[in-house]
Design a protein around this motif. Structure first.
Motif, mmCIF file in Angstrom:
data_model
loop_
_atom_site.group_PDB
_atom_site.id
_atom_site.type_symbol
_atom_site.label_atom_id
_atom_site.label_comp_id
_atom_site.label_asym_id
_atom_site.label_seq_id
_atom_site.Cartn_x
_atom_site.Cartn_y
_atom_site.Cartn_z
ATOM 1 N N ILE A 235 16.774 -7.365 -12.692
ATOM 2 C CA ILE A 235 15.812 -6.286 -12.996
ATOM 3 C C ILE A 235 15.128 -5.826 -11.710
ATOM 4 O O ILE A 235 14.990 -4.629 -11.449
ATOM 5 N N VAL A 236 14.743 -6.794 -10.879
ATOM 6 C CA VAL A 236 14.047 -6.448 -9.630
ATOM 7 C C VAL A 236 14.992 -5.680 -8.706
ATOM 8 O O VAL A 236 14.622 -4.659 -8.116
ATOM 9 N N ALA A 237 16.235 -6.160 -8.619
ATOM 10 C CA ALA A 237 17.181 -5.500 -7.706
ATOM 11 C C ALA A 237 17.432 -4.058 -8.124
ATOM 12 O O ALA A 237 17.685 -3.191 -7.278
ATOM 13 N N ASN A 238 17.340 -3.788 -9.432
ATOM 14 C CA ASN A 238 17.650 -2.436 -9.916
ATOM 15 C C ASN A 238 16.440 -1.511 -9.985
ATOM 16 O O ASN A 238 16.550 -0.397 -10.463
ATOM 17 N N ASP A 239 15.287 -1.985 -9.566
ATOM 18 C CA ASP A 239 14.087 -1.145 -9.630
ATOM 19 C C ASP A 239 13.450 -1.109 -8.239
ATOM 20 O O ASP A 239 12.871 -2.093 -7.780
ATOM 21 N N PRO A 240 13.566 0.029 -7.527
ATOM 22 C CA PRO A 240 13.113 0.067 -6.126
ATOM 23 C C PRO A 240 11.645 -0.329 -5.959
ATOM 24 O O PRO A 240 11.303 -1.025 -4.993
ATOM 25 N N ALA A 241 10.774 0.074 -6.897
ATOM 26 C CA ALA A 241 9.344 -0.271 -6.734
ATOM 27 C C ALA A 241 9.149 -1.783 -6.872
ATOM 28 O O ALA A 241 8.421 -2.418 -6.101
ATOM 29 N N LEU A 242 9.838 -2.371 -7.865
ATOM 30 C CA LEU A 242 9.716 -3.826 -8.008
ATOM 31 C C LEU A 242 10.323 -4.528 -6.804
ATOM 32 O O LEU A 242 9.814 -5.553 -6.338
ATOM 33 N N ALA A 243 11.414 -3.989 -6.291
ATOM 34 C CA ALA A 243 12.040 -4.610 -5.119
ATOM 35 C C ALA A 243 11.027 -4.664 -3.969
ATOM 36 O O ALA A 243 10.983 -5.636 -3.207
ATOM 37 N N THR A 244 10.190 -3.645 -3.857
ATOM 38 C CA THR A 244 9.151 -3.672 -2.809
ATOM 39 C C THR A 244 8.082 -4.693 -3.169
ATOM 40 O O THR A 244 7.666 -5.499 -2.332
ATOM 41 N N LEU A 245 7.652 -4.662 -4.437
ATOM 42 C CA LEU A 245 6.587 -5.583 -4.867
ATOM 43 C C LEU A 245 6.985 -7.040 -4.600
ATOM 44 O O LEU A 245 6.160 -7.868 -4.243
ATOM 45 N N TYR A 246 8.285 -7.337 -4.773
ATOM 46 C CA TYR A 246 8.730 -8.730 -4.635
ATOM 47 C C TYR A 246 9.152 -9.063 -3.194
ATOM 48 O O TYR A 246 9.725 -10.117 -2.958
ATOM 49 N N ARG B 280 1.891 -4.697 6.093
ATOM 50 C CA ARG B 280 2.662 -3.579 6.648
ATOM 51 C C ARG B 280 2.112 -2.284 6.055
ATOM 52 O O ARG B 280 1.964 -2.177 4.826
ATOM 53 N N ARG B 281 1.858 -1.322 6.930
ATOM 54 C CA ARG B 281 1.282 -0.060 6.443
ATOM 55 C C ARG B 281 2.202 0.612 5.435
ATOM 56 O O ARG B 281 1.760 1.336 4.547
ATOM 57 N N GLU B 282 3.514 0.361 5.536
ATOM 58 C CA GLU B 282 4.450 1.012 4.611
ATOM 59 C C GLU B 282 4.176 0.612 3.157
ATOM 60 O O GLU B 282 4.548 1.330 2.222
ATOM 61 N N ALA B 283 3.514 -0.546 2.962
ATOM 62 C CA ALA B 283 3.218 -0.960 1.580
ATOM 63 C C ALA B 283 2.312 0.052 0.908
ATOM 64 O O ALA B 283 2.376 0.263 -0.311
ATOM 65 N N LEU B 284 1.475 0.723 1.723
ATOM 66 C CA LEU B 284 0.500 1.660 1.148
ATOM 67 C C LEU B 284 1.144 2.980 0.728
ATOM 68 O O LEU B 284 0.617 3.700 -0.118
ATOM 69 N N SER B 285 2.293 3.285 1.350
ATOM 70 C CA SER B 285 2.915 4.585 1.032
ATOM 71 C C SER B 285 4.234 4.409 0.286
ATOM 72 O O SER B 285 4.963 5.373 0.077
ATOM 73 N N ALA B 286 4.535 3.182 -0.110
ATOM 74 C CA ALA B 286 5.836 2.930 -0.746
ATOM 75 C C ALA B 286 5.979 3.735 -2.025
ATOM 76 O O ALA B 286 5.032 3.894 -2.789
ATOM 77 N N HIS B 287 7.169 4.269 -2.222
ATOM 78 C CA HIS B 287 7.546 4.977 -3.448
ATOM 79 C C HIS B 287 6.612 6.148 -3.767
ATOM 80 O O HIS B 287 6.154 6.341 -4.893
ATOM 81 N N GLY B 288 6.321 6.899 -2.712
ATOM 82 C CA GLY B 288 5.569 8.143 -2.881
ATOM 83 C C GLY B 288 4.082 7.966 -3.070
ATOM 84 O O GLY B 288 3.380 8.930 -3.365
ATOM 85 N N ALA B 289 3.546 6.740 -2.906
ATOM 86 C CA ALA B 289 2.102 6.560 -3.093
ATOM 87 C C ALA B 289 1.353 7.261 -1.966
ATOM 88 O O ALA B 289 1.846 7.357 -0.836
ATOM 89 N N GLU B 290 0.176 7.747 -2.280
ATOM 90 C CA GLU B 290 -0.655 8.383 -1.261
ATOM 91 C C GLU B 290 -1.589 7.312 -0.693
ATOM 92 O O GLU B 290 -2.434 6.780 -1.439
ATOM 93 N N PRO B 291 -1.430 6.942 0.591
ATOM 94 C CA PRO B 291 -2.190 5.802 1.111
ATOM 95 C C PRO B 291 -3.677 5.899 0.824
ATOM 96 O O PRO B 291 -4.319 4.895 0.503
ATOM 97 N N LEU B 292 -4.249 7.119 0.915
ATOM 98 C CA LEU B 292 -5.701 7.232 0.729
ATOM 99 C C LEU B 292 -6.136 6.885 -0.693
ATOM 100 O O LEU B 292 -7.291 6.622 -0.965
ATOM 101 N N ARG B 293 -5.197 6.926 -1.620
ATOM 102 C CA ARG B 293 -5.526 6.606 -3.016
ATOM 103 C C ARG B 293 -4.948 5.259 -3.450
ATOM 104 O O ARG B 293 -4.877 4.949 -4.622
ATOM 105 N N ASN B 294 -4.473 4.516 -2.473
ATOM 106 C CA ASN B 294 -3.747 3.284 -2.833
ATOM 107 C C ASN B 294 -4.374 2.072 -2.131
ATOM 108 O O ASN B 294 -3.901 1.647 -1.080
ATOM 109 N N PRO B 295 -5.436 1.529 -2.679
ATOM 110 C CA PRO B 295 -6.090 0.407 -1.995
ATOM 111 C C PRO B 295 -5.265 -0.876 -2.051
ATOM 112 O O PRO B 295 -4.405 -1.041 -2.910
ATOM 113 N N VAL B 296 -5.583 -1.762 -1.098
ATOM 114 C CA VAL B 296 -5.032 -3.124 -1.164
ATOM 115 C C VAL B 296 -5.737 -3.811 -2.335
ATOM 116 O O VAL B 296 -6.963 -3.727 -2.476
#
Ligand code: SF4
Ligand code: SF4
Length: 615
Positions: free
Chosen positions: A432-443, A484-500
């Motif tokens: 499931i994780v391998a087939n879902d790009p957002a989950l692949a990032t989360l994991y 990694r800063r890329e975590a904030l913009s992964a999968h089209g997220a807008e970094p300014l609206r995506n807190p840690v």
């Protein structure tokens, strides 16, 4: 320790209790893992509190409806305490057995006399009190005796072999239950014929009935190695264990010690012992005279097997923590491929969790020896045929590794627990994780790094961990999260609206909601918006966040000996996880616990009272 059965109605539970009246010892054995805790000077305070703590412990269990069906004294060395104190302890245990005679008998145990594990150093002078209470004695001796002389030294470093033999002769004549036990390292097996000769010598010349003898194998522990600064004895390998077993079988089968070889010597490696429990945390506890509760002797040096204090914590919370910790270790060390295929999993249940944690393995360190014992006793310890082996595997995995259930082949001829359209190549967590790009990032295991007191630790998703390291954090330490800063913009997220997104839990079990599962207690959730992020020393692709102000603000909820668990992700990734849980039941059931990258640590308010790093 032997396993138990169900408690009768009046007690809702029965436990095997080891009581350690003092950690002090009158010897200074070269390989002792307790280090300076055995300083006999500490026993002065123990002499005062040993009996009151035991009485209070028995009272607390009684109030909670929990029956200690076995109360044994362990050390340190219990006989270091004055005779008057021993008299009180033995008397209290006899009285406990007397009061609960019927309940204990109904569980299949015949207990009326106290039991003590001793080094025998003071046996001669304490005979009267032992006789008065009909104490059952287990004496620790090194075999071959040459190694007893070399390693079991007095505190001034002298051997005491003559006195050992003298006390063994007294023990031979002692009219109540008695046995010898020996712990074996590689060095003890360098000369197996000598080992065999000394069993004979103790039996024939000293007069001890060596049918009542049992063997244990030392295992490597980080704490032991640290304390002994490299002088810890090397453990016996599995091949050596087998060599000893075969040599003793060849020598003693059919002899006057046949009964000992078959029934007692290797008993610890059979299913009647705690080491083969599904969850030994449900039944086995050790209490020290300061009230602290550990799983057992092996757990005394492991913070994760410290379950609280009987004088201040509820019995309920102690038992809950014990069971959660033991199951947690089994889960975290994983299911070894050999156990997955094993026809004796229903008997062995993969071995002692304390050793598994120390060795970082998912299987018993005496696996081959156990298999030899099963092979030699096929009616007593039968191998399961294939359909029943599969059933036993499913039952074990459902209980201990629920997240792996989906990956098991279905039981032949049985309806699946999961819907019939479950497909292993599509519906396991990894698929499931391998087939879902957002989950692949989360994991991913490389998005977050914790930096604690100058050391860095990649934060791996908890669900994927195969090993754990627990740090100790002082209030004065630095603790920084790098991401990694890329975590904030992964999968089209807008970094300014995506807190840690950070969550802090403590390892205190609590039950949430109507699903009734017990989980770690949630302490705090923080969202750090991009404006709060700082430069990272890892370079421009990274950002960092100082975690100490947040932790210090919450320190009043940090308990001594209780682990903290910090998870890190981003709000966007967190939402993807919960959205997937809603839309995919296979994912939901396999990722039922928080899957985010995490780090666990102890908050050490007073560094003079704790090791810097947990084992
Ligand atoms: S941790 Fe190991 S030695 Fe301790 S009670 Fe459990 S199985 Fe027994
Ligand atoms: S005997 Fe060995 S392979 Fe079988 S369950 Fe035990 S540890 Fe695993």
């Amino acid at each position: 320790m032997t396993d138990s059965v169900q408690a009768p109605a009046r007690h809702r539970r029965a436990v095997h209790l080891l009581y350690v009246p003092t950690l002090g010892c009158n010897l200074g054995c070269t390989y002792c893992y307790l280090g300076d805790q055995t300083d006999p000077r500490s026993s002065r305070m123990d002499a005062e509190r040993a009996l009151p703590t035991l009485l209070r412990t028995l009272e607390r269990f009684e109030e909670a409806g929990v029956l200690p069906f076995n109360v044994s004294l362990h050390g340190g060395e219990p006989t270091l305490l004055p005779e008057k104190v021993l008299d009180g302890l033995f008397g209290a245990i006899r009285e406990h057995y007397r009061r609960h005679h019927d309940a204990i008998s109904s569980l299949g145990h015949r207990k009326s006399n106290p039991h003590v594990k001793t080094n025998l150093f003071r046996f001669g002078e304490l005979q009267d009190v032992f006789l008065r209470h009909r104490v059952s004695v287990s004496a620790s001796i090194d075999l071959p005796l040459r190694l007893h002389a070399r390693h079991r030294l007095t505190r001034s470093g002298e051997p005491w072999m003559d006195r050992t033999l003298q006390n063994l002769r007294l023990l031979a004549k002692y009219p109540h239950e008695r046995k010898i036990s020996t712990t074996i390292s590689a060095v003890h097996l360098e000369d197996i014929p000598e080992f065999v000769r000394d069993i004979r010598r103790l039996h024939d010349e000293v007069g001890l009935d060596m049918n009542r003898f049992n063997l244990m194998f030392a295992f490597p522990s980080e704490r032991n190695s640290r304390l002994r600064e490299g002088s810890a004895l090397e453990p016996a390998s599995e091949q050596m264990q087998i060599r000893l077993y075969e040599a003793l079988k060849a020598e003693f089968s059919g002899s006057d010690l046949d009964e000992g070889f078959r029934r007692h010597w290797f008993d610890e490696f059979t299913p009647s012992y705690c080491t083969n429990s599904l969850d030994c945390g449900e039944k086995f506890l050790l209490v020290q005279s300061d009230g602290s509760v550990h799983s057992c002797v092996r757990g005394q040096g492991m913070p994760e097997l410290h379950h609280g204090n009987i004088l201040s914590d509820s019995v309920e919370s102690i038992l809950e923590r014990a069971s959660n910790s033991i199951r947690g270790i089994h889960r975290e060390e994983g299911l070894h491929p050999d156990c997955r295929e094993c026809a004796h999993l229903h008997l062995c249940r993969t071995g002692c969790p304390a050793v598994k944690r120390n060795l970082r393995t998912g299987k018993s360190y005496t696996c081959q020896l156990q298999k030899a014992i099963y092979r030699d006793n096929p009616m007593t310890w039968p191998a399961l045929d294939e359909p029943r082996r599969q059933e036993a595997l499913h039952a074990y995995v459902r209980e201990i590794h629920p997240v792996l259930v989906g990956g098991l082949p279905p039981l032949p001829g049985r309806p699946r627990i999961l819907p019939s359209d479950f497909q292993a190549d599509r519906d396991t967590l990894s698929a499931i994780v391998a087939n879902d790009p957002a989950l692949a990032t989360l994991y991913r295991s490389d998005l977050f790094v914790a930096e604690m007191a100058g050391e860095t630790f990649p934060m791996v998703p908890q669900i994927l961990r195969t090993e754990r390291t627990w740090m100790a954090l002082l209030p004065s330490d630095d603790f920084r999260l790098h991401l990694r800063r890329e975590a904030l913009s992964a999968h089209g997220a807008e970094p300014l609206r995506n807190p840690v997104h950070l969550q802090l839990l403590r390892d205190v079990p609590v039950v949430y909601d109507d699903e009734g599962r017990s989980k770690q207690e949630h302490l705090s959730t923080w969202m750090a918006w991009p404006a709060l992020l700082e430069e990272s020393r890892f370079g421009a692709e990274w950002a960092s966040l100082d975690l100490m102000p947040m932790l210090r603000a919450n320190r009043k909820a940090f308990l001594p000996g209780v682990r903290l668990n910090l998870f890190a992700t981003t709000s966007e990734l967190r939402e993807r996880h919960y959205a997937k849980q809603k839309s995919n039941a296979f994912y939901h059931i396999q990722a039922i616990n928080l899957p985010f990258p995490n780090i666990e640590f102890h908050w050490v308010e007073d560094p003079t009272r704790s090791d810097r790093m947990s084992p």
